[in-house]
Write a protein that holds these residues in place. Sequence first.
Motif, PDB file in Angstrom:
ATOM      1  N   ASP A   4       5.553  -6.352 -15.169  1.00 44.25           N
ATOM      2  CA  ASP A   4       4.767  -7.121 -14.207  1.00 44.25           C
ATOM      3  C   ASP A   4       5.309  -6.954 -12.790  1.00 44.25           C
ATOM      4  O   ASP A   4       4.578  -6.603 -11.888  1.00 44.25           O
ATOM      5  CB  ASP A   4       4.761  -8.606 -14.561  1.00 44.25           C
ATOM      6  N   TYR A   5       6.595  -7.227 -12.614  1.00 45.65           N
ATOM      7  CA  TYR A   5       7.178  -7.101 -11.283  1.00 45.65           C
ATOM      8  C   TYR A   5       8.692  -7.005 -11.360  1.00 45.65           C
ATOM      9  O   TYR A   5       9.308  -7.336 -12.375  1.00 45.65           O
ATOM     10  CB  TYR A   5       6.766  -8.257 -10.361  1.00 45.65           C
ATOM     11  N   ILE A   6       9.271  -6.540 -10.254  1.00 52.42           N
ATOM     12  CA  ILE A   6      10.719  -6.449 -10.085  1.00 52.42           C
ATOM     13  C   ILE A   6      11.060  -7.133  -8.767  1.00 52.42           C
ATOM     14  O   ILE A   6      10.459  -6.824  -7.734  1.00 52.42           O
ATOM     15  CB  ILE A   6      11.194  -4.980 -10.001  1.00 52.42           C
ATOM     16  N   VAL A   7      12.017  -8.046  -8.818  1.00 51.22           N
ATOM     17  CA  VAL A   7      12.456  -8.765  -7.622  1.00 51.22           C
ATOM     18  C   VAL A   7      13.951  -8.548  -7.449  1.00 51.22           C
ATOM     19  O   VAL A   7      14.708  -8.675  -8.408  1.00 51.22           O
ATOM     20  CB  VAL A   7      12.206 -10.284  -7.755  1.00 51.22           C
ATOM     21  N   LYS A   8      14.356  -8.201  -6.226  1.00 52.43           N
ATOM     22  CA  LYS A   8      15.780  -8.174  -5.902  1.00 52.43           C
ATOM     23  C   LYS A   8      16.030  -9.357  -4.986  1.00 52.43           C
ATOM     24  O   LYS A   8      15.353  -9.533  -3.983  1.00 52.43           O
ATOM     25  CB  LYS A   8      16.165  -6.884  -5.195  1.00 52.43           C
ATOM     26  N   LYS A   9      17.000 -10.176  -5.364  1.00 50.04           N
ATOM     27  CA  LYS A   9      17.292 -11.373  -4.582  1.00 50.04           C
ATOM     28  C   LYS A   9      18.612 -11.199  -3.836  1.00 50.04           C
ATOM     29  O   LYS A   9      19.290 -10.187  -3.961  1.00 50.04           O
ATOM     30  CB  LYS A   9      17.333 -12.598  -5.497  1.00 50.04           C
ATOM     31  N   TYR A 103      -1.929 -13.330 -10.199  1.00 49.75           N
ATOM     32  CA  TYR A 103      -2.007 -13.691 -11.612  1.00 49.75           C
ATOM     33  C   TYR A 103      -1.912 -12.421 -12.449  1.00 49.75           C
ATOM     34  O   TYR A 103      -2.576 -11.423 -12.157  1.00 49.75           O
ATOM     35  CB  TYR A 103      -3.314 -14.425 -11.908  1.00 49.75           C
ATOM     36  N   PHE A 104      -1.114 -12.500 -13.501  1.00 44.69           N
ATOM     37  CA  PHE A 104      -0.877 -11.347 -14.359  1.00 44.69           C
ATOM     38  C   PHE A 104      -1.582 -11.528 -15.695  1.00 44.69           C
ATOM     39  O   PHE A 104      -1.894 -12.641 -16.097  1.00 44.69           O
ATOM     40  CB  PHE A 104       0.628 -11.141 -14.567  1.00 44.69           C
ATOM     41  N   TYR A 105      -1.811 -10.429 -16.388  1.00 40.36           N
ATOM     42  CA  TYR A 105      -2.493 -10.470 -17.680  1.00 40.36           C
ATOM     43  C   TYR A 105      -1.733 -11.274 -18.723  1.00 40.36           C
ATOM     44  O   TYR A 105      -2.338 -11.794 -19.653  1.00 40.36           O
ATOM     45  CB  TYR A 105      -2.751  -9.050 -18.204  1.00 40.36           C
ATOM     46  N   ASN A 106      -0.435 -11.422 -18.568  1.00 44.26           N
ATOM     47  CA  ASN A 106       0.322 -12.188 -19.550  1.00 44.26           C
ATOM     48  C   ASN A 106       0.365 -13.682 -19.206  1.00 44.26           C
ATOM     49  O   ASN A 106       1.214 -14.412 -19.687  1.00 44.26           O
ATOM     50  CB  ASN A 106       1.728 -11.627 -19.746  1.00 44.26           C
ATOM     51  N   ALA A 107      -0.556 -14.123 -18.351  1.00 43.62           N
ATOM     52  CA  ALA A 107      -0.815 -15.547 -18.079  1.00 43.62           C
ATOM     53  C   ALA A 107       0.259 -16.248 -17.253  1.00 43.62           C
ATOM     54  O   ALA A 107       0.507 -17.430 -17.440  1.00 43.62           O
ATOM     55  CB  ALA A 107      -1.076 -16.308 -19.371  1.00 43.62           C
ATOM     56  N   HIS A 108       0.902 -15.551 -16.357  1.00 42.92           N
ATOM     57  CA  HIS A 108       1.750 -16.251 -15.412  1.00 42.92           C
ATOM     58  C   HIS A 108       1.383 -15.832 -13.992  1.00 42.92           C
ATOM     59  O   HIS A 108       0.590 -14.918 -13.783  1.00 42.92           O
ATOM     60  CB  HIS A 108       3.245 -16.087 -15.718  1.00 42.92           C
ATOM     61  N   CYS A 109       1.963 -16.536 -13.026  1.00 44.57           N
ATOM     62  CA  CYS A 109       1.564 -16.365 -11.631  1.00 44.57           C
ATOM     63  C   CYS A 109       2.805 -16.196 -10.754  1.00 44.57           C
ATOM     64  O   CYS A 109       3.842 -16.785 -11.015  1.00 44.57           O
ATOM     65  CB  CYS A 109       0.778 -17.610 -11.201  1.00 44.57           C
ATOM     66  N   LEU A 110       2.670 -15.385  -9.722  1.00 45.77           N
ATOM     67  CA  LEU A 110       3.731 -15.178  -8.730  1.00 45.77           C
ATOM     68  C   LEU A 110       3.140 -15.461  -7.364  1.00 45.77           C
ATOM     69  O   LEU A 110       2.089 -14.919  -7.013  1.00 45.77           O
ATOM     70  CB  LEU A 110       4.241 -13.739  -8.804  1.00 45.77           C
ATOM     71  N   ARG A 111       3.787 -16.318  -6.598  1.00 44.01           N
ATOM     72  CA  ARG A 111       3.313 -16.658  -5.255  1.00 44.01           C
ATOM     73  C   ARG A 111       4.148 -15.873  -4.254  1.00 44.01           C
ATOM     74  O   ARG A 111       5.372 -15.956  -4.254  1.00 44.01           O
ATOM     75  CB  ARG A 111       3.456 -18.154  -5.021  1.00 44.01           C
ATOM     76  N   ILE A 112       3.475 -15.104  -3.386  1.00 47.35           N
ATOM     77  CA  ILE A 112       4.192 -14.326  -2.382  1.00 47.35           C
ATOM     78  C   ILE A 112       3.658 -14.653  -0.995  1.00 47.35           C
ATOM     79  O   ILE A 112       2.473 -14.926  -0.822  1.00 47.35           O
ATOM     80  CB  ILE A 112       4.119 -12.807  -2.651  1.00 47.35           C
ATOM     81  N   ALA A 113       4.555 -14.620  -0.027  1.00 47.18           N
ATOM     82  CA  ALA A 113       4.203 -15.001   1.335  1.00 47.18           C
ATOM     83  C   ALA A 113       3.692 -13.828   2.166  1.00 47.18           C
ATOM     84  O   ALA A 113       2.972 -14.027   3.124  1.00 47.18           O
ATOM     85  CB  ALA A 113       5.408 -15.641   2.021  1.00 47.18           C
ATOM     86  N   ASN A 114       4.030 -12.617   1.804  1.00 53.82           N
ATOM     87  CA  ASN A 114       3.688 -11.458   2.623  1.00 53.82           C
ATOM     88  C   ASN A 114       2.270 -10.974   2.310  1.00 53.82           C
ATOM     89  O   ASN A 114       2.063  -9.996   1.603  1.00 53.82           O
ATOM     90  CB  ASN A 114       4.709 -10.340   2.413  1.00 53.82           C
ATOM     91  N   THR A 115       1.284 -11.652   2.875  1.00 57.21           N
ATOM     92  CA  THR A 115      -0.113 -11.331   2.587  1.00 57.21           C
ATOM     93  C   THR A 115      -0.527  -9.979   3.169  1.00 57.21           C
ATOM     94  O   THR A 115      -1.303  -9.258   2.558  1.00 57.21           O
ATOM     95  CB  THR A 115      -1.055 -12.432   3.121  1.00 57.21           C
ATOM     96  N   TYR A 116      -0.011  -9.628   4.332  1.00 56.06           N
ATOM     97  CA  TYR A 116      -0.373  -8.362   4.977  1.00 56.06           C
ATOM     98  C   TYR A 116       0.081  -7.175   4.124  1.00 56.06           C
ATOM     99  O   TYR A 116      -0.698  -6.256   3.861  1.00 56.06           O
ATOM    100  CB  TYR A 116       0.242  -8.285   6.374  1.00 56.06           C
ATOM    101  N   ALA A 117       1.339  -7.186   3.690  1.00 54.08           N
ATOM    102  CA  ALA A 117       1.866  -6.081   2.884  1.00 54.08           C
ATOM    103  C   ALA A 117       1.107  -5.960   1.568  1.00 54.08           C
ATOM    104  O   ALA A 117       0.815  -4.852   1.112  1.00 54.08           O
ATOM    105  CB  ALA A 117       3.358  -6.270   2.619  1.00 54.08           C
ATOM    106  N   PHE A 118       0.755  -7.077   0.958  1.00 53.89           N
ATOM    107  CA  PHE A 118       0.025  -7.051  -0.307  1.00 53.89           C
ATOM    108  C   PHE A 118      -1.326  -6.358  -0.123  1.00 53.89           C
ATOM    109  O   PHE A 118      -1.695  -5.473  -0.896  1.00 53.89           O
ATOM    110  CB  PHE A 118      -0.164  -8.473  -0.849  1.00 53.89           C
ATOM    111  N   GLY A 119      -2.063  -6.742   0.887  1.00 50.38           N
ATOM    112  CA  GLY A 119      -3.367  -6.137   1.148  1.00 50.38           C
ATOM    113  C   GLY A 119      -3.276  -4.644   1.398  1.00 50.38           C
ATOM    114  O   GLY A 119      -4.093  -3.859   0.892  1.00 50.38           O
ATOM    115  N   LYS A 120      -2.298  -4.225   2.179  1.00 49.63           N
ATOM    116  CA  LYS A 120      -2.098  -2.801   2.465  1.00 49.63           C
ATOM    117  C   LYS A 120      -1.750  -2.029   1.183  1.00 49.63           C
ATOM    118  O   LYS A 120      -2.197  -0.893   0.989  1.00 49.63           O
ATOM    119  CB  LYS A 120      -0.988  -2.600   3.497  1.00 49.63           C
TER     120      LYS A 120
END
Length: 134
Positions: A4-9, A103-120
Amino acid sequence: MMLDYIVKKDDNKIYVSENNQYFAYDMTIQKFINQRLIYRLSNVEALEKVTRKVFGFKSKIPLYIDEETLLMCIGSLRLSSSLYINYFAISKYEISKDAINVYFYNAHCLRIANTYAFGKQIIKCRTILEKIKI
């Protein structure tokens, strides 16, 4: 296996959501992705270079790993906090004025603040998929 995703903190660990499970690894995003690319005889650097050349992208290059994984670069792997989302794992997304709920197919959600990067990234991924006919 659907990634689904990879996050580096900020703790320099990566957190991976895959197959309805959440894993923590003490490695870089680049190393994690390279482990998936090894049997394609490639690596992140080579994949970014060829994608940049073919599509003319200048930065935040999406990474086509296989038929189930196309990673959208929301925050570059070279930053202290990074985020890659698998385009194929997204069932839908909702845009508000200050964030995007993915929203992912496995029924969970991730909220991200960077709307511009997501759209691009959505546009770049669609460009890649048009070219390779998936």
